[in-house]
Design a protein around this motif. Sequence first.
Motif, PDB file in Angstrom:
ATOM      1  N   GLY A   1     -20.588  -3.076 -24.312  1.00 52.33           N
ATOM      2  CA  GLY A   1     -19.165  -3.036 -24.241  1.00 52.33           C
ATOM      3  C   GLY A   1     -18.949  -2.631 -22.559  1.00 52.33           C
ATOM      4  N   LEU A   2     -18.005  -3.367 -22.208  1.00 48.32           N
ATOM      5  CA  LEU A   2     -17.352  -3.174 -20.956  1.00 48.32           C
ATOM      6  C   LEU A   2     -16.270  -1.988 -21.046  1.00 48.32           C
ATOM      7  CD1 LEU A   2     -16.803  -3.222 -17.897  1.00 48.32           C
ATOM      8  CD2 LEU A   2     -15.338  -5.303 -18.400  1.00 48.32           C
ATOM      9  N   LEU A   3     -16.500  -0.779 -20.568  1.00 52.36           N
ATOM     10  CA  LEU A   3     -15.270  -0.076 -20.208  1.00 52.36           C
ATOM     11  C   LEU A   3     -14.646  -0.090 -19.064  1.00 52.36           C
ATOM     12  CD1 LEU A   3     -17.082   3.139 -21.763  1.00 52.36           C
ATOM     13  CD2 LEU A   3     -15.804   1.514 -22.991  1.00 52.36           C
ATOM     14  N   GLY A   4     -13.470  -1.116 -18.861  1.00 56.63           N
ATOM     15  CA  GLY A   4     -13.096  -1.398 -17.709  1.00 56.63           C
ATOM     16  C   GLY A   4     -12.190  -0.325 -16.906  1.00 56.63           C
ATOM     17  N   TYR A   5     -12.698   0.072 -15.988  1.00 50.62           N
ATOM     18  CA  TYR A   5     -11.995   0.924 -15.003  1.00 50.62           C
ATOM     19  C   TYR A   5     -11.140   0.231 -14.052  1.00 50.62           C
ATOM     20  CZ  TYR A   5     -15.370   1.789 -11.261  1.00 50.62           C
ATOM     21  OH  TYR A   5     -15.948   1.586  -9.830  1.00 50.62           O
ATOM     22  N   SER A   6     -10.154   0.886 -13.390  1.00 49.69           N
ATOM     23  CA  SER A   6      -9.382   0.575 -12.490  1.00 49.69           C
ATOM     24  C   SER A   6      -8.745  -0.576 -12.774  1.00 49.69           C
ATOM     25  CB  SER A   6      -9.879   0.423 -11.018  1.00 49.69           C
ATOM     26  OG  SER A   6     -10.258   1.711 -10.412  1.00 49.69           O
ATOM     27  N   PRO A   7      -8.036  -1.152 -13.907  1.00 48.34           N
ATOM     28  CA  PRO A   7      -7.316  -2.205 -14.327  1.00 48.34           C
ATOM     29  C   PRO A   7      -6.036  -2.559 -13.436  1.00 48.34           C
ATOM     30  CG  PRO A   7      -6.750  -0.482 -15.863  1.00 48.34           C
ATOM     31  CD  PRO A   7      -8.111   0.278 -14.912  1.00 48.34           C
ATOM     32  N   LEU A   8      -5.330  -1.396 -12.956  1.00 51.84           N
ATOM     33  CA  LEU A   8      -4.472  -1.632 -12.313  1.00 51.84           C
ATOM     34  C   LEU A   8      -4.822  -1.560 -10.668  1.00 51.84           C
ATOM     35  CD1 LEU A   8      -1.787   0.384 -14.079  1.00 51.84           C
ATOM     36  CD2 LEU A   8      -2.077  -2.219 -14.072  1.00 51.84           C
ATOM     37  N   ALA A   9      -6.278  -1.541 -10.202  1.00 58.32           N
ATOM     38  CA  ALA A   9      -6.704  -1.659  -8.849  1.00 58.32           C
ATOM     39  C   ALA A   9      -5.945  -0.329  -8.026  1.00 58.32           C
ATOM     40  CB  ALA A   9      -6.411  -2.860  -8.155  1.00 58.32           C
ATOM     41  N   PHE A  10      -6.336   0.626  -8.419  1.00 60.66           N
ATOM     42  CA  PHE A  10      -5.784   2.117  -8.115  1.00 60.66           C
ATOM     43  C   PHE A  10      -4.471   2.165  -7.650  1.00 60.66           C
ATOM     44  CE2 PHE A  10      -8.537   5.384  -7.542  1.00 60.66           C
ATOM     45  CZ  PHE A  10      -8.334   6.200  -6.347  1.00 60.66           C
ATOM     46  N   SER A  11      -3.560   1.555  -8.603  1.00 59.85           N
ATOM     47  CA  SER A  11      -2.030   1.377  -8.558  1.00 59.85           C
ATOM     48  C   SER A  11      -1.506   0.345  -8.051  1.00 59.85           C
ATOM     49  CB  SER A  11      -1.495   2.669  -8.117  1.00 59.85           C
ATOM     50  OG  SER A  11      -1.280   2.821  -6.811  1.00 59.85           O
ATOM     51  N   PHE A  12      -2.438  -0.658  -7.226  1.00 59.84           N
ATOM     52  CA  PHE A  12      -2.008  -1.641  -6.371  1.00 59.84           C
ATOM     53  C   PHE A  12      -1.382  -2.719  -7.291  1.00 59.84           C
ATOM     54  CE2 PHE A  12      -2.115  -5.176  -3.128  1.00 59.84           C
ATOM     55  CZ  PHE A  12      -1.632  -4.506  -2.148  1.00 59.84           C
ATOM     56  N   LEU A  13      -1.917  -2.843  -8.516  1.00 62.08           N
ATOM     57  CA  LEU A  13      -1.355  -4.093  -9.467  1.00 62.08           C
ATOM     58  C   LEU A  13      -0.309  -3.618  -9.873  1.00 62.08           C
ATOM     59  CD1 LEU A  13      -4.648  -5.442 -10.753  1.00 62.08           C
ATOM     60  CD2 LEU A  13      -2.842  -6.852  -9.441  1.00 62.08           C
ATOM     61  N   THR A  14       0.536  -2.388  -9.634  1.00 60.43           N
ATOM     62  CA  THR A  14       1.995  -1.989 -10.217  1.00 60.43           C
ATOM     63  C   THR A  14       3.131  -2.768  -9.190  1.00 60.43           C
ATOM     64  OG1 THR A  14       2.040  -0.393  -8.878  1.00 60.43           O
ATOM     65  CG2 THR A  14       1.332   0.426 -10.796  1.00 60.43           C
ATOM     66  N   GLY A  15       2.447  -3.349  -8.075  1.00 65.84           N
ATOM     67  CA  GLY A  15       3.318  -4.062  -7.240  1.00 65.84           C
ATOM     68  C   GLY A  15       4.252  -3.005  -6.136  1.00 65.84           C
ATOM     69  N   LYS A  16       3.920  -1.738  -6.434  1.00 65.31           N
ATOM     70  CA  LYS A  16       4.833  -0.821  -5.700  1.00 65.31           C
ATOM     71  C   LYS A  16       4.283  -0.664  -4.065  1.00 65.31           C
ATOM     72  CE  LYS A  16       2.266   3.486  -6.834  1.00 65.31           C
ATOM     73  NZ  LYS A  16       2.433   4.539  -7.744  1.00 65.31           N
ATOM     74  N   HIS A  17       3.173  -1.117  -3.895  1.00 61.38           N
ATOM     75  CA  HIS A  17       2.560  -1.467  -2.424  1.00 61.38           C
ATOM     76  C   HIS A  17       2.924  -2.675  -1.775  1.00 61.38           C
ATOM     77  CE1 HIS A  17       0.709   2.458  -3.533  1.00 61.38           C
ATOM     78  NE2 HIS A  17       0.147   1.996  -4.576  1.00 61.38           N
ATOM     79  N   LEU A  18       3.472  -3.588  -2.155  1.00 68.58           N
ATOM     80  CA  LEU A  18       3.581  -4.703  -1.576  1.00 68.58           C
ATOM     81  C   LEU A  18       4.483  -4.736  -0.225  1.00 68.58           C
ATOM     82  CD1 LEU A  18       4.057  -7.090  -4.551  1.00 68.58           C
ATOM     83  CD2 LEU A  18       2.113  -7.005  -3.055  1.00 68.58           C
ATOM     84  N   LYS A  19       5.125  -3.717  -0.296  1.00 72.61           N
ATOM     85  CA  LYS A  19       5.920  -3.644   1.202  1.00 72.61           C
ATOM     86  C   LYS A  19       5.621  -2.525   1.949  1.00 72.61           C
ATOM     87  CE  LYS A  19      10.413  -5.654  -0.719  1.00 72.61           C
ATOM     88  NZ  LYS A  19      11.808  -5.517  -0.984  1.00 72.61           N
ATOM     89  N   GLY A  20       4.373  -2.298   1.690  1.00 73.48           N
ATOM     90  CA  GLY A  20       3.602  -1.052   2.418  1.00 73.48           C
ATOM     91  C   GLY A  20       2.995   0.253   1.459  1.00 73.48           C
ATOM     92  N   ILE A  21       1.839   0.729   1.790  1.00 77.38           N
ATOM     93  CA  ILE A  21       1.432   1.613   1.045  1.00 77.38           C
ATOM     94  C   ILE A  21       2.272   2.940   0.576  1.00 77.38           C
ATOM     95  CG2 ILE A  21      -0.819   3.139   0.610  1.00 77.38           C
ATOM     96  CD1 ILE A  21      -1.223  -0.056   0.380  1.00 77.38           C
ATOM     97  N   GLN A  22       2.549   3.289  -0.595  1.00 81.94           N
ATOM     98  CA  GLN A  22       3.595   4.430  -0.855  1.00 81.94           C
ATOM     99  C   GLN A  22       2.796   5.527  -0.495  1.00 81.94           C
ATOM    100  OE1 GLN A  22       6.972   3.672  -1.897  1.00 81.94           O
ATOM    101  NE2 GLN A  22       6.311   1.753  -0.879  1.00 81.94           N
ATOM    102  N   SER A  23       3.489   6.656   0.175  1.00 85.91           N
ATOM    103  CA  SER A  23       2.674   7.862   0.377  1.00 85.91           C
ATOM    104  C   SER A  23       2.434   8.628  -0.593  1.00 85.91           C
ATOM    105  CB  SER A  23       3.726   8.677   1.628  1.00 85.91           C
ATOM    106  OG  SER A  23       4.968   8.836   1.214  1.00 85.91           O
ATOM    107  N   ASN A  24       3.236   8.601  -1.535  1.00 82.72           N
ATOM    108  CA  ASN A  24       3.148   9.679  -2.689  1.00 82.72           C
ATOM    109  C   ASN A  24       2.430   8.788  -3.815  1.00 82.72           C
ATOM    110  OD1 ASN A  24       5.385   7.851  -3.313  1.00 82.72           O
ATOM    111  ND2 ASN A  24       6.527   9.133  -4.568  1.00 82.72           N
ATOM    112  N   SER A  25       1.360   8.262  -3.556  1.00 83.57           N
ATOM    113  CA  SER A  25       0.575   7.473  -4.579  1.00 83.57           C
ATOM    114  C   SER A  25      -1.007   7.610  -4.062  1.00 83.57           C
ATOM    115  CB  SER A  25       0.690   5.954  -4.467  1.00 83.57           C
ATOM    116  OG  SER A  25      -0.005   5.491  -3.117  1.00 83.57           O
ATOM    117  N   ARG A  26      -1.692   7.256  -5.350  1.00 85.72           N
ATOM    118  CA  ARG A  26      -3.367   7.302  -5.084  1.00 85.72           C
ATOM    119  C   ARG A  26      -3.727   6.844  -3.694  1.00 85.72           C
ATOM    120  NH1 ARG A  26      -5.710   5.966 -11.126  1.00 85.72           N
ATOM    121  NH2 ARG A  26      -4.232   7.116 -12.212  1.00 85.72           N
TER     122      ARG A  26
END
Length: 344
Positions: free
Chosen positions: A228-253
């Motif tokens: 079985g696959l235990l899939g990690y980083s399904p949000l790609a280290f928070s990138f797939l929340t979309g919050k970094h699209l205008k620049g990497i947020q300083s208070n994030s991973r």
Amino acid sequence: MIYTKLPNTDIKISKVCLGTMTFGEQNTENEAHSQLDYAIERGINFIDTAEMYPIAARKQTLGATEKYIGTWLKKTNYREKIVLATKIAGPNRGMDYIRQPLDFSKKSIHQAVDKSLKNLQTDYIDLYQMHWPERVMNMFGQRGVATIDKEWRYNFLEVLTIFDGLIKDGKIKNIGVSNENPYGIMKYISESEKYNLPRIITIQNPYSLLNRIYEIGLSEIGMRENIGLLGYSPLAFSFLTGKHLKGIQSNSRLGFFPNFTRYTNDNCFKATQFYKTIAERNGMTLTQMALAFVNQQQFVTSTIIGATTMEQLKENIDSFEIKLSLNVINEINKIQELYPNPAP
């Protein structure tokens, strides 16, 4: 909550696994306990950690994650309610402060298991995993193998024999691998079958909208061999929340750990913007669509989620109630064709 079983066992696990690598760096002990309490309340019974956590690995905080889980287990007496997974660190990544030698020798594996048992305040580990292979190979952002590691000594049989002894001692129940490739998986399988030794039952590898490399080679092995696959980083280290699209947020991973550049190249930005458009056009957040996509894959046994706030944790867990339509899946696959696996 939907449940399944760890492959080749009768152990029931939630399809959502609580990842804990933020405990001890981005989350305090009280916050960690609150996340664990909430996860149990929502039906999650599967918890994943590692001896080297929290991330980013530092000598000063080494083992804090396991220790926080251990104090929670002692306080709640929930050990029999959960399925507990942890991992042994391998060589070639620095971190010599973890122990010497930092390898998969009998001495090293026994030291690692005993330390994790002590930190976790438990007598046994349900799933014990090798965090990454001993041999040097393509992982953590490397796309391919151009040369092989001639210094590494073939030791699949030796490692399985060590784990066999630990299982017989009752210290661990099952074994798995992480950040592994088809070569390693098939070698572990063949050696376990040939010598009647413990069989790996899971592989913990990255899997997300930005990294579907598991589908190339490993997915067929997993489905045919019941790993079985235990899939990690399904949000790609928070990138797939979309919050970094205008620049990497300083208070994030990604803000705290800028060395994780595999998630921040130009194609990651381009693909993520397309995925965000698809999600919003279909009445979802990008987070919801990204997690639902991973959860729907046939070869995924459980998806490992992590959060730094309770709000994030709640949204993540809620996302697993969403079922993506075939039309949405087809739209996603078109973007994958345009920008294949930008975050390997």
